[in-house]
Design a protein around this motif. Structure first.
Motif, PDB file in Angstrom:
ATOM      1  N   THR A 207      -4.979 -36.519 122.332  1.00 15.09           N
ATOM      2  CA  THR A 207      -3.752 -37.058 121.722  1.00 15.09           C
ATOM      3  C   THR A 207      -2.830 -37.476 122.871  1.00 15.09           C
ATOM      4  OG1 THR A 207      -1.988 -36.559 120.121  1.00 15.09           O
ATOM      5  CG2 THR A 207      -2.561 -34.807 121.631  1.00 15.09           C
TER       6      THR A 207
ATOM      7  N   GLU B 256      -6.301 -49.816 118.397  1.00 17.83           N
ATOM      8  CA  GLU B 256      -6.289 -50.177 116.977  1.00 17.83           C
ATOM      9  C   GLU B 256      -6.219 -48.891 116.162  1.00 17.83           C
ATOM     10  OE1 GLU B 256      -9.268 -53.089 115.906  1.00 17.83           O
ATOM     11  OE2 GLU B 256      -8.927 -52.776 113.760  1.00 17.83           O
ATOM     12  N   GLU B 257      -5.368 -48.898 115.122  1.00 17.04           N
ATOM     13  CA  GLU B 257      -5.204 -47.682 114.314  1.00 17.04           C
ATOM     14  C   GLU B 257      -6.234 -47.605 113.203  1.00 17.04           C
ATOM     15  OE1 GLU B 257      -0.523 -47.927 114.098  1.00 17.04           O
ATOM     16  OE2 GLU B 257      -1.254 -46.130 113.068  1.00 17.04           O
TER      17      GLU B 257
ATOM     18  N   SER C 296      -7.454 -44.725 109.783  1.00  9.91           N
ATOM     19  CA  SER C 296      -7.266 -43.454 109.078  1.00  9.91           C
ATOM     20  C   SER C 296      -8.629 -42.869 108.771  1.00  9.91           C
ATOM     21  CB  SER C 296      -6.539 -43.681 107.752  1.00  9.91           C
ATOM     22  OG  SER C 296      -5.316 -44.328 107.974  1.00  9.91           O
TER      23      SER C 296
ATOM     24  N   GLN D 261      -7.911 -48.522 106.742  1.00  9.11           N
ATOM     25  CA  GLN D 261      -6.839 -49.045 107.575  1.00  9.11           C
ATOM     26  C   GLN D 261      -5.669 -49.416 106.677  1.00  9.11           C
ATOM     27  OE1 GLN D 261      -9.075 -51.554 110.124  1.00  9.11           O
ATOM     28  NE2 GLN D 261      -8.061 -50.845 111.982  1.00  9.11           N
TER      29      GLN D 261
ATOM     30  N   LYS E 228       1.403 -50.776 107.747  1.00  5.94           N
ATOM     31  CA  LYS E 228       2.662 -50.030 107.606  1.00  5.94           C
ATOM     32  C   LYS E 228       3.895 -50.921 107.532  1.00  5.94           C
ATOM     33  CE  LYS E 228       1.711 -45.384 108.862  1.00  5.94           C
ATOM     34  NZ  LYS E 228       0.396 -45.237 109.458  1.00  5.94           N
TER      35      LYS E 228
ATOM     36  N   GLY F 245      -4.551 -39.686 111.307  1.00 10.08           N
ATOM     37  CA  GLY F 245      -4.122 -41.005 111.766  1.00 10.08           C
ATOM     38  C   GLY F 245      -4.594 -41.125 113.201  1.00 10.08           C
TER      39      GLY F 245
ATOM     40  N   MET G 263      -5.631 -43.413 116.819  1.00 10.25           N
ATOM     41  CA  MET G 263      -5.553 -44.632 117.614  1.00 10.25           C
ATOM     42  C   MET G 263      -6.884 -44.710 118.355  1.00 10.25           C
ATOM     43  SD  MET G 263      -3.425 -47.119 118.201  1.00 10.25           S
ATOM     44  CE  MET G 263      -1.680 -46.740 118.272  1.00 10.25           C
TER      45      MET G 263
ATOM     46  N   THR H 159      -8.406 -45.909 121.252  1.00  7.63           N
ATOM     47  CA  THR H 159      -8.015 -46.446 122.561  1.00  7.63           C
ATOM     48  C   THR H 159      -9.283 -46.746 123.358  1.00  7.63           C
ATOM     49  OG1 THR H 159      -8.025 -44.338 123.742  1.00  7.63           O
ATOM     50  CG2 THR H 159      -6.015 -44.882 122.514  1.00  7.63           C
TER      51      THR H 159
ATOM     52  N   ILE I 219      -3.045 -39.507 116.368  1.00  9.05           N
ATOM     53  CA  ILE I 219      -1.609 -39.833 116.298  1.00  9.05           C
ATOM     54  C   ILE I 219      -0.909 -38.762 115.471  1.00  9.05           C
ATOM     55  CG2 ILE I 219       0.131 -41.454 115.481  1.00  9.05           C
ATOM     56  CD1 ILE I 219      -1.805 -43.698 115.870  1.00  9.05           C
TER      57      ILE I 219
END
Ligand code: AMP
Ligand code: GLY
Length: 423
Positions: free
Chosen positions: A117, A190-191, A193, A210, A213, A270, A272, A274, A281
């Motif tokens: 994290t 990119e995010e 779930s 995804q 938000k 949630g 990310m 990377t 997150i």
């Protein structure tokens, strides 16, 4: 099985729709519910903040499983009250719900159990927080510690924004939730779930999604509770899912058990993604809204035994099957949302539904027998498709068949996945 569902949003309509399909179901109640949920079960007027009233109702009606939709009752201890009375409940204890209720708690769990994290510090006063932010520089992320209805996070691209966000928190913009602040390194990627059931000792991975938000097309404007979603999330390749399980979810489940707070319910991570891989997150301790609307559209299996297994500790005995299609949902919101909006505006018609499409009610009520919009996020227009492009086209066809003058939606839900599909 007799079931009581707690909640009144689009997430709970999706839960109700799916639970109602179970051959195991014998009686189904929801409190407080909404007109969409009422199509599947009997609504009861219970004050859901009054946990002893909920326990008494569950005892009187011999409820076999209570399914708690939103986070607030979980953080407030509804699952503890029910479990102490010997009633099975889907959802974590108040102690375990701190994973959503306190961002600082979650960051400490990550540090202790080596979960990837962003680097962070916790602060209870502005001068120290500001000194740390000046030392770290922007971009940087400022988070109110507690529950702030998705509004307590500022992704500050400049130092000034970060300093202003710290002032906002300590000056009470988020009430009690901002009395402590977490300052966190900015994660680039990119995010996605990820949803995984837990019974405290066994995990059952569900699906990826995804969310979108921001309120405006092209991911612009203020943050909202979510303006649309699709599942699966293409960025979550089988390798990323495996790494997420091994590096994030499994250590969290083991860690929570080790500290005496076994987690029963759904881990909604949630993430990310990377260039180092998946990083956490945040955790939520309930299904995503509107993510679960798309996740459940794809679930072939009966949901009820899965929720029950999570509640009673038998997740090792169940499994879940999924449709290969993509599901996509578009949120129709009241004009003005996420700011102020008019209430009780009439929705004069909804589209006919087929097997591949479904309109979930998120913020509606019946007034004099007529459907009206009562919330910010009001309808979740959902469709399946062989591709994201097809699911999107079907969803927007349905959106265009809704007659509601005060509604608006984003027109680009799924854009990232569609760019990938066209590449
Ligand atoms: P949360 O309420 O924690 O989900 O945060 C809201 C949104 O802020 C997330 O969905 C991300 O888009 C963004 N965010 C939160 N933490 C970070 C971070 N460390 N780096 C970059 N973006 C973040
Ligand atoms: N859609 C984001 C959430 O449910 O928290």
């Amino acid at each position: 099985m007799k079931v009581l569902l707690i909640g009144s949003g689009g997430r709970e309509h999706a839960l109700a729709w799916k639970i109602a399909q179970s051959p195991l179901l014998t009686k189904f109640y929801a409190a407080p519910g909404n007109p969409g949920i009422a199509e599947h079960c009997e609504l009861v007027s219970l004050d859901i903040d009054d946990h002893s009233a909920v326990v008494t109702f569950a005892q009187d009606k011999q409820i076999d499983l209570v399914v708690v939709g939103p986070e607030a009752p979980l953080v407030a201890g509804m699952a503890d009250a029910l479990r102490s009375a010997g009633i099975a409940v889907f959802g974590p204890s108040a102690a375990a719900a701190q994973l959503e209720g306190s961002k600082g708690f979650t960051k400490d769990i990550c540090a202790r159990f080596n979960i990837p994290t962003g680097a962070y510090q916790r602060f209870n006063n502005a001068p120290k927080a500001k000194a740390y932010v000046r030392e770290q520089g922007a971009p940087i992320v400022i988070k109110a510690d507690g529950l702030a209805a998705g509004k307590g996070v500022t992704v500050a691209m400049t130092l000034d924004e970060a300093l202003a966000a710290i002032d906002d928190c300590f000056e009470g913009a988020f009430g009690e939730a901002g009395a402590e602040v977490v300052v966190e390194a900015y994660l680039d990627g990119e995010e996605a779930s990820f949803f995984c059931l837990s019974d405290g000792k066994t995990l059952l991975p569900l699906a990826t999604a995804q969310d979108h938000k921001r309120v405006g097309d092209g991911d612009t404007g203020p943050n909202t509770g979510g303006m649309g979603a699709y599942s699966p999330a293409p960025v979550m390749t089988p390798d990323m899912v495996e790494r997420t399980m091994k590096e994030i979810i499994e250590p969290t489940m083991r860690g929570m058990a080790e500290i005496g707070m076994p987690f029963q319910g759904v881990f909604f991570a949630g993430l990310m993604i990377t260039n180092k891989g998946p990083e956490l997150i945040e955790y939520n301790v309930r299904f995503g809204d509107p993510e679960c609307q798309v996740v459940f559209m794809r679930l072939k299996s009966d949901l009820l035994p899965l929720l029950h297994a999570s509640a009673v500790g038998t997740l090792d005995q169940v499994s879940a099957e999924w449709r290969d299609e993509t599901a996509l949902t578009v949120v129709l919101a009241s004009k003005g949302y996420p700011g102020a909006y008019d209430k009780n505006t009439p929705i004069s018609s909804l589209p006919d539904e087929g097997g591949e499409t479904k309109v979930f009610h998120a913020g509606t009520a019946l007034k004099d027998g007529k459907l009206v919009a009562t919330g910010g996020r009001v309808l979740n227009v959902t469709a399946l498709g062989k591709t994201v492009t097809q699911a999107q086209a079907r969803a927007y066809d349905q959106v265009d068949a809704v007659s509601w003058d005060n509604g608006f939606c984003r027109r680009d839900i799924g854009w990232q996945a569609i760019v990938r599909e066209k590449a």
